[in-house]
Scaffold this motif. Structure first.
Motif, mmCIF file in Angstrom:
data_model
loop_
_atom_site.group_PDB
_atom_site.id
_atom_site.type_symbol
_atom_site.label_atom_id
_atom_site.label_comp_id
_atom_site.label_asym_id
_atom_site.label_seq_id
_atom_site.Cartn_x
_atom_site.Cartn_y
_atom_site.Cartn_z
ATOM 1 N N ALA A 21 0.835 -1.204 0.000
ATOM 2 C CA ALA A 21 0.000 0.000 0.000
ATOM 3 C C ALA A 21 0.871 1.255 0.000
ATOM 4 N N VAL A 22 1.925 1.255 0.803
ATOM 5 C CA VAL A 22 2.839 2.407 0.857
ATOM 6 C C VAL A 22 3.536 2.598 -0.480
ATOM 7 N N GLU A 23 3.954 1.501 -1.115
ATOM 8 C CA GLU A 23 4.670 1.585 -2.388
ATOM 9 C C GLU A 23 3.811 2.184 -3.491
ATOM 10 N N ARG A 24 2.515 1.934 -3.453
ATOM 11 C CA ARG A 24 1.647 2.505 -4.493
ATOM 12 C C ARG A 24 1.071 3.869 -4.096
ATOM 13 N N GLY A 25 1.572 4.430 -2.986
ATOM 14 C CA GLY A 25 1.178 5.769 -2.584
ATOM 15 C C GLY A 25 -0.024 5.831 -1.674
ATOM 16 N N ASP A 26 -0.525 4.688 -1.228
ATOM 17 C CA ASP A 26 -1.666 4.657 -0.316
ATOM 18 C C ASP A 26 -1.130 4.695 1.110
ATOM 19 N N VAL A 27 -1.062 5.891 1.672
ATOM 20 C CA VAL A 27 -0.461 6.078 2.994
ATOM 21 C C VAL A 27 -1.426 6.837 3.903
ATOM 22 N N VAL A 28 -1.118 6.786 5.187
ATOM 23 C CA VAL A 28 -1.912 7.561 6.155
ATOM 24 C C VAL A 28 -1.577 9.043 5.982
ATOM 25 N N LYS A 29 -2.609 9.849 5.816
ATOM 26 C CA LYS A 29 -2.351 11.283 5.641
ATOM 27 C C LYS A 29 -3.444 12.084 6.334
ATOM 28 N N SER A 30 -3.047 12.836 7.335
ATOM 29 C CA SER A 30 -3.963 13.721 8.049
ATOM 30 C C SER A 30 -3.682 15.158 7.621
#
Length: 358
Positions: A21-30
């Motif tokens: 998920a992190v590699e494809r840009g799906d990260v936690v973002k507040s």
């Protein structure tokens, strides 16, 4: 159907799924955490650099007014004047703007590692789908954002009123103050307000980050079938691995059966265990060429009888050798004495039989 799929995803995501998920840009973002860093950076800049910025801009403007009669009004002269003022402004606000940029970057870095991925830029039908658009507008996330914005508006308004209300009488006198004094008092009051805003938004940012992390974690949850598929991809299909193991065991058994005729003696527990040992003069210790239990032990004894290899019954030694020695390995030192007695007996028996034949 989508709801059924979502309810099936009851298992926590594996580390592999989180990494993908992190590699494809799906990260936690507040976004609230980013906002807090920017506002905190602005407060830091104002408290430490506002006087320096004012002096840096005031000096060239003062010189400009003091020597206004020397300013050339032709095209090149005005262009040179604009460039000098531009450089003065850039020099004055360059460092503060750099600090604000670093604060914005830090707001992202504290949430997740730097990720360079083109996945979010790829065209997706879901981005232009009316159904997806309505879900984003009227969905759970939109409702949370609306509630959060309304809460911040009310809470920040309350905080600002609590700070400014005791100063209401002093604020009325600002219109009669000297501009130099007014700037200092305005700066002090502004820093007081921004400090309170930063403290309040810190709580909002922490709460929002925990909420966003939970949403991200829940979105990446897996069904049991997905976990099985991932296990197959990372560890291999269990059926294939089982088949490979069976083939290896079959090859090992075949190799052992071929090595039994080379054995010098078979040490056995008649009902379960058989261990075939080979010893020739010059060897440092006897070597196990085959071993087995139950059916395999019976096959070893059967081949031994067909090749006239002595079979010696010794229940404790057979069990001990089977448990401690591997095929093609020398027997352990602690069994040297017991095995030496058996091999000595076998070799003596062979010499006796050879003498009788002669």
């Amino acid at each position: 159907m989508a709801e059924e799929d979502d309810t099936d995803k009851t298992e926590d995501p594996t580390q592999k799924r989180l990494n993908e998920a992190v590699e494809r840009g799906d990260v936690v973002k507040s976004q609230e955490l980013n906002t807090w860093f920017v506002i905190a950076g602005a407060t830091l800049v104002m408290s430490n650099f506002s006087g320096w910025i004012g002096d840096s801009i005031m000096m060239p403007l003062r010189n400009l007014l003091a020597k206004s009669w020397e300013i050339r009004t032709d095209g090149p002269g005005l262009l040179a004047l604009a460039k000098s003022l531009e450089f003065a402004v850039i020099a004055a606000i360059g460092v503060p703007l750099l600090l604000l940029a670093l604060a914005a970057i830090a707001g992202n870095m504290v949430q997740h590692q730097l990720v360079f991925s083109g996945e979010p830029l790829k065209p997706k039908l879901s981005k232009i789908s009316p159904a997806s658009g309505l879900k984003r507008i009227f969905g759970k996330q939109a409702a949370v954002n609306f509630g959060k914005g309304l809460f911040k508006l009310i809470a920040l308004g309350t905080v600002m009123i609590m700070i400014l209300w005791p100063e209401r009488l002093r604020l009325e006198s600002f219109v009669r103050l000297d501009p130099a004094v007014l700037l200092g008092m305005t700066r002090s009051l502004t820093l007081h307000l921004m400090g309170a805003v930063v403290a309040f938004l810190a709580l909002v940012a922490i709460g929002d980050y925990l909420f966003q992390y939970r949403q991200w974690f829940e979105r990446l949850k897996m069904s049991r079938q997905e976990m099985k598929e991932e296990f197959k991809q990372s560890e291999g299909d269990p059926h294939v691995k089982g088949r490979i193991k069976q083939l290896r065991v079959a090859r090992m058994k075949k190799r052992m059966m071929a090595a039994v005729p080379k054995a010098s003696v078979i040490i056995t527990n008649p009902t379960h265990y058989s261990v075939a040992l080979q010893y020739n003069r010059g060897m440092s210790a006897p070597v196990c060429v085959a071993k087995g239990v139950d059916h395999l032990a019976f096959k070893i004894r059967e081949i031994a009888r067909a090749h006239d290899i002595p079979i010696i019954e010794n229940v404790p030694l057979a069990r001990a050798l089977y448990a401690t020695v591997e095929v093609d390995a020398e027997i352990p030192v602690e069994h040297y004495h017991a095995v030496a007695e058996i091999i000595g007996y076998v070799m003596g028996l062979r010499r006796t039989l050879s003498g009788r034949r002669v």
